[in-house]
Structure formats: C-alpha cells, structure tokens
Write a protein that holds these residues in place. Structure first.
Motif, mmCIF file in Angstrom:
data_model
loop_
_atom_site.group_PDB
_atom_site.id
_atom_site.type_symbol
_atom_site.label_atom_id
_atom_site.label_comp_id
_atom_site.label_asym_id
_atom_site.label_seq_id
_atom_site.Cartn_x
_atom_site.Cartn_y
_atom_site.Cartn_z
ATOM 1 N N THR A 17 35.989 -59.387 6.425
ATOM 2 C CA THR A 17 34.526 -60.089 6.399
ATOM 3 C C THR A 17 33.628 -59.554 7.735
ATOM 4 O O THR A 17 34.328 -59.082 8.683
ATOM 5 C CB THR A 17 34.821 -61.752 6.504
ATOM 6 N N PRO A 18 32.600 -59.842 7.422
ATOM 7 C CA PRO A 18 31.427 -59.412 8.578
ATOM 8 C C PRO A 18 31.942 -60.111 10.106
ATOM 9 O O PRO A 18 32.090 -59.549 11.052
ATOM 10 C CB PRO A 18 30.417 -59.880 8.372
ATOM 11 N N ALA A 19 32.314 -61.299 9.970
ATOM 12 C CA ALA A 19 32.841 -62.090 11.137
ATOM 13 C C ALA A 19 34.236 -61.332 11.674
ATOM 14 O O ALA A 19 34.163 -61.369 13.092
ATOM 15 C CB ALA A 19 32.966 -63.782 10.842
ATOM 16 N N ASN A 20 35.007 -61.264 10.859
ATOM 17 C CA ASN A 20 36.263 -60.614 11.382
ATOM 18 C C ASN A 20 36.095 -59.175 11.878
ATOM 19 O O ASN A 20 36.747 -58.972 12.769
ATOM 20 C CB ASN A 20 37.369 -60.704 10.066
ATOM 21 N N LEU A 21 35.081 -58.537 11.113
ATOM 22 C CA LEU A 21 34.938 -57.186 11.499
ATOM 23 C C LEU A 21 34.514 -57.371 13.168
ATOM 24 O O LEU A 21 34.871 -56.680 13.996
ATOM 25 C CB LEU A 21 34.098 -56.179 10.836
ATOM 26 N N ALA A 22 33.608 -57.995 13.336
ATOM 27 C CA ALA A 22 32.774 -58.065 14.660
ATOM 28 C C ALA A 22 33.890 -58.794 15.531
ATOM 29 O O ALA A 22 33.608 -58.158 16.759
ATOM 30 C CB ALA A 22 31.717 -59.291 14.370
ATOM 31 N N ARG A 23 34.678 -59.613 15.301
ATOM 32 C CA ARG A 23 35.689 -60.174 16.275
ATOM 33 C C ARG A 23 36.510 -58.730 16.602
ATOM 34 O O ARG A 23 36.888 -58.718 17.786
ATOM 35 C CB ARG A 23 36.401 -61.267 15.650
ATOM 36 N N LEU A 24 37.092 -58.322 15.698
ATOM 37 C CA LEU A 24 38.222 -56.882 16.193
ATOM 38 C C LEU A 24 37.380 -56.095 16.783
ATOM 39 O O LEU A 24 38.089 -55.394 17.716
ATOM 40 C CB LEU A 24 38.637 -56.556 14.568
ATOM 41 N N ALA A 25 36.141 -55.936 16.404
ATOM 42 C CA ALA A 25 35.387 -54.758 17.312
ATOM 43 C C ALA A 25 35.278 -55.214 18.776
ATOM 44 O O ALA A 25 35.477 -54.432 19.616
ATOM 45 C CB ALA A 25 34.081 -54.726 16.727
#
Length: 353
Positions: A17-25
């Motif tokens: 998800t966009p939120a998860n990708l941002a968190r992992l980045a």
C-alpha cells in the motif's frame, strides 16, 4: 510482567500500500533492513551508501564479508554515482534494463568497501519488479540487496520464504507476490568492454548479449576462478543448498522412481506421463512409492523451462521440510539460458560440503 516481544514475533509482512511503502522507505533511509521482492528472487535490502546498514545484511544472513553485494538502482541514470561506465554499459542497459541482468563495473569511492568485499568493482542492477521499483523511487537511494535467506541456503521466491528463513533476524518484509523468474540474475562482467564475460548464468540468453554488444561474450565457467568468485555473488562451489542430500541425474526415468525406497523424493522437469518412457518394467522395492503416492514432483506440466525455473527453489524448500532421506533431481535439457541457470543452481545445491 509482560514478556518482551522477540524479533521472530515482531516480523511483519507488508502489503504494497502507499502508506506501507512510505514507511518501509523511511526505515531504509534510517539504516534499517527490509526484505524486498524482485523478479528473480527476494532480496534483503539496506541503504548501499550506509556501511553500517550493509553490515547488518551480513549479520542477518550469516554471510561472509568476502562475498560482495549487488546494488539495485532505480534507473541507469543513477549508475554514474556508483561506477565507471563505458559505451557497452549503455548498450546492454538499453536492451535489458529493467530486467534480470547485473553488471560488474569499476566502482567509485561513494560505494562503501563492505558492499564490494573490499574490491574495486561493484555489481549493479535495475530490477523490473514494479513494487520494488516503487520502493526505490520513494527511498531515493541505491539499495544493496543479496538474496534474503540464511547464507548458502535455498533462495527465497516468496515473502513467506523470507520470513521462514530470516524471521528471527529482520522485522520488515515487503510482499510483491511470487518471483516471476525464480533464479538469480545473469551477472555480466563489463569492466573490460572488449572482453565481456558472464560470471553467473541467469535468464538472459548468451546470444542476445553478444548481439547487443557486437563482440564475443565468454560463457560462465563451471567452477569460477578465485578472482571471479570474489567480484560476483552466488559463485561458491556449494550454494543454494537444501539440508537434505541432493543427487543429480541427467534424466530420471520411471524405473528410477520404482526401485527407490519410500523415503526418497524426485524432482522432474515434467511429469513422467508427459514424456515417452517405455522403461516401466522394473519392480518397485518393498515400500516404494509410485507417483500417485506423492514422492514425485514435476516443476512444470510440459517441460517449459520458464515454469521450471519459477518453481525450482520453492520445490526444493518444500521437500527440504519433509522427512526425505534423499532428493533426486534431473537436470534441465539443452543449453538455453534458463537450462544453464537451472543446472548451475542444482549443481551448486548438490555439491558436497
């Protein structure tokens, strides 16, 4: 008193998800580790410019420090910050990137020596996996990412494989679905563009590389020289190995499976019923299992090597969890890129310790 959570029960598989990708980045920017999908196999990623973060990869995998890492970049435009390029690099990048091709080039000082095992070369790749590419774009960093498994064990092709192997060592895994290729990238040494050579076989055809480069490309050696093993990963004599002994065969016939004991498993490129096989006269030993009894595993329905490569590591992992005394596997026929890659992985997996 509340028990402190362990790394194993903190480990989480994230959907893209966009939120998860941002968190992992953000985790990667801060020096953390993340299991990531690629089209070849899953990798264990860290900021390639952060030496401390990259040392974390070695610790988590139990990887020796003399085995270099592959650095993943978002596009060929980023390569100039990491390596010395030449016209040949642009040719192959235009033809095969994004894709399952890694280039070995002379490194620049921006790359920490821990990434390159102290050598003056660096391995660089642009993956085609859409989820991984989104993560790279959000990170705005090159990511070092070898296969996300305990060192020397079977490579992971799903997020669950990563958790099974490294769940006690890492906390974050990005799920991008099963790897679509299933064997690691082709590694091409382009440090000397006049004499390119394949160090590790993968899905890229040898003839296709020669056509693009316009020069002879040396084929991979069955046993790498010391220098080659030092500049490219995945070239140790024993690698990709199950714990269960693995025995290789040029081709397995029905009679081979009939005379085997009940605790031996067989990996075929295609089902016995899908081939011409008249060797069915052998009597099975007492307790032997026939195909219907579950000790024969075909990698494809009809011998398609794309399907075989995609399912190879998952099948080896599945059988390694069983109580088999021995696994028998037949080699892929022919000399195509995928046949060569499959046989390379099987040969290393079967090598004696």
């Amino acid at each position: 008193m509340k028990e402190k959570p362990t790394a194993a029960n903190r480990t989480r598989i994230y959907q893209a998800t966009p939120a998860n990708l941002a968190r992992l980045a953000e985790i990667l920017r801060k020096g953390g580790l993340v299991g990531v999908p690629t089209e070849t196999v899953y990798g264990l990623a860290a900021n390639a410019l952060d030496a401390a973060a990259c040392r974390g990869i070695f610790r988590a995998k139990g990887r020796p420090s003399n085995d270099p890492l592959i650095v993943h970049i978002e596009s060929v435009d980023r390569i100039e910050t990491l390596a010395e390029t030449n016209p040949a690099v642009r040719k192959v990048a235009k033809a095969f990137w994004p894709g399952p091709l890694t280039l070995v080039l002379k490194k620049k000082d921006t790359v920490p020596s821990v990434v390159t095992a102290g050598r003056d070369s660096v391995a660089v790749r642009v993956s085609s996996h859409p989820t991984f590419r989104k993560l790279l774009a959000l990170c705005r960093l090159p990511l070092a990412a070898p296969s996300a498994n305990p060192f020397g064990y079977i490579s992971p092709t799903t997020a669950q494989h990563v958790k099974d192997g490294l769940g006690k060592k890492i906390e974050h895994i990005l799920d991008g679905g099963p790897a679509t290729i299933g064997v690691e990238s082709t590694i091409l040494d382009l440090r000397d563009p006049a004499h390119p050579k394949i160090l590790r076989p993968g899905a890229i055809e040898h003839a296709a590389l020669e056509k693009v480069l316009g020069v002879r490309v040396a084929r991979p050696k069955a046993r790498a020289q010391a220098d080659e093993a030092a500049v490219a990963p995945g070239m140790l004599l024993r690698h990709y190995s199950p714990r269960t002994p693995l025995v290789l065969h040029r081709q397995l016939k029905r009679e081979d499976t009939l005379i085997a004991s009940a605790n031996e498993a067989f990996i075929l490129m295609k089902p016995l019923d899908a081939r011409i096989d008249k060797s069915t006269t052998a009597r099975p030993r007492s307790g032997a299992r026939r195909a219907a009894q579950g000790n024969i595993f075909a990698l494809s329905k009809n011998g398609d090597l794309t399907a075989c490569a995609k399912s190879l590591f998952a099948t080896l992992r599945q059988l390694d969890k069983g109580n088999w005394k021995r696994i028998h596997a037949e080699l892929a026929p022919g000399d195509s890129a995928l046949a060569t890659a499959i046989n390379d992985r099987l040969t290393r997996a079967a090598a004696k310790r």
